[in-house]
Motif scaffolding. Structure first.
Motif, mmCIF file in Angstrom:
data_model
loop_
_atom_site.group_PDB
_atom_site.id
_atom_site.type_symbol
_atom_site.label_atom_id
_atom_site.label_comp_id
_atom_site.label_asym_id
_atom_site.label_seq_id
_atom_site.Cartn_x
_atom_site.Cartn_y
_atom_site.Cartn_z
ATOM 1 N N ALA A 41 0.835 -1.207 0.000
ATOM 2 C CA ALA A 41 0.000 0.000 0.000
ATOM 3 C C ALA A 41 0.867 1.254 0.000
ATOM 4 N N TYR A 42 1.918 1.242 0.796
ATOM 5 C CA TYR A 42 2.816 2.395 0.876
ATOM 6 C C TYR A 42 3.540 2.611 -0.455
ATOM 7 N N SER A 43 3.970 1.528 -1.094
ATOM 8 C CA SER A 43 4.639 1.643 -2.394
ATOM 9 C C SER A 43 3.696 2.197 -3.455
ATOM 10 N N GLY A 44 2.449 1.737 -3.454
ATOM 11 C CA GLY A 44 1.463 2.264 -4.388
ATOM 12 C C GLY A 44 1.217 3.747 -4.186
ATOM 13 N N ASP A 50 4.714 12.159 -6.416
ATOM 14 C CA ASP A 50 5.357 13.274 -7.129
ATOM 15 C C ASP A 50 4.631 13.657 -8.408
ATOM 16 N N LYS A 51 3.811 12.759 -8.936
ATOM 17 C CA LYS A 51 3.136 12.997 -10.207
ATOM 18 C C LYS A 51 1.710 13.496 -10.024
ATOM 19 N N SER A 52 0.994 12.878 -9.093
ATOM 20 C CA SER A 52 -0.405 13.221 -8.880
ATOM 21 C C SER A 52 -0.786 12.870 -7.445
ATOM 22 N N VAL A 53 -0.878 13.885 -6.614
ATOM 23 C CA VAL A 53 -1.240 13.672 -5.219
ATOM 24 C C VAL A 53 -2.625 13.039 -5.132
ATOM 25 N N GLU A 54 -3.527 13.455 -6.008
ATOM 26 C CA GLU A 54 -4.874 12.886 -5.999
ATOM 27 C C GLU A 54 -4.836 11.375 -6.268
ATOM 28 N N ARG A 55 -4.053 10.979 -7.227
ATOM 29 C CA ARG A 55 -3.947 9.547 -7.540
ATOM 30 C C ARG A 55 -3.260 8.787 -6.399
ATOM 31 N N ALA A 56 -2.243 9.396 -5.799
ATOM 32 C CA ALA A 56 -1.565 8.775 -4.662
ATOM 33 C C ALA A 56 -2.541 8.571 -3.506
ATOM 34 N N ASN A 57 -3.335 9.597 -3.212
ATOM 35 C CA ASN A 57 -4.325 9.493 -2.139
ATOM 36 C C ASN A 57 -5.369 8.431 -2.450
ATOM 37 N N ASN A 58 -5.817 8.378 -3.697
ATOM 38 C CA ASN A 58 -6.790 7.357 -4.103
ATOM 39 C C ASN A 58 -6.212 5.953 -3.958
ATOM 40 N N ASN A 59 -4.943 5.780 -4.323
ATOM 41 C CA ASN A 59 -4.302 4.474 -4.175
ATOM 42 C C ASN A 59 -4.275 4.048 -2.708
ATOM 43 N N ASN A 62 -7.886 3.232 -1.582
ATOM 44 C CA ASN A 62 -8.362 1.974 -2.150
ATOM 45 C C ASN A 62 -7.695 0.764 -1.505
ATOM 46 N N ALA A 63 -6.447 0.913 -1.111
ATOM 47 C CA ALA A 63 -5.720 -0.201 -0.507
ATOM 48 C C ALA A 63 -6.082 -0.416 0.961
ATOM 49 N N CYS A 64 -6.537 0.632 1.645
ATOM 50 C CA CYS A 64 -6.668 0.542 3.101
ATOM 51 C C CYS A 64 -8.058 0.820 3.665
ATOM 52 N N LEU A 65 -8.977 1.318 2.887
ATOM 53 C CA LEU A 65 -10.328 1.591 3.383
ATOM 54 C C LEU A 65 -11.201 0.368 3.139
ATOM 55 N N LEU A 66 -11.797 -0.151 4.209
ATOM 56 C CA LEU A 66 -12.594 -1.373 4.106
ATOM 57 C C LEU A 66 -14.093 -1.126 4.075
#
Length: 99
Positions: A41-44, A50-59, A62-66
């Motif tokens: 999850a951290y790697s994702g 650095d490219k898209s904070v929005e995409r990083a936050n979404n990743n 998605n990996a950690c919200l149940l």
């Protein structure tokens, strides 16, 4: 997913229950289940930071919200509160440099 189901699937140490709320308190969700981020999850998350904070936050979300995914994703304040809660659980060890 119940908390017990999550614990059985992911282990007791990884499952956390939080309450999130909007700044003015008008929107509160109790019993939100999240996971302590693992290496994947951290790697994702770092892949896009650095490219898209929005995409990083979404990743990370998605990996950690149940639970409560749709409700949280459609409200900016709840989304950011949840991402902040998950990010605060990232465990990073310490080191000392020896020459």
């Amino acid at each position: 997913m119940t908390k017990q189901d999550a614990i059985e699937k992911y282990g007791e140490k990884r499952v956390k229950e939080i309450e999130i709320r909007s700044e003015d308190g008008s929107n509160v969700i109790d019993g939100v289940l999240i996971l302590v981020p693992d290496r994947a999850a951290y790697s994702g998350y770092l892949t896009f930071i650095d490219k898209s904070v929005e995409r990083a936050n979404n990743n990370l979300l998605n990996a950690c919200l149940l639970t409560h995914k749709e409700e949280i994703k459609k409200d900016d304040e709840l989304f950011m509160a949840t991402v902040s809660a998950i990010a605060s659980l990232i465990k990073i060890g310490t080191f000392s440099l020896k020459n």
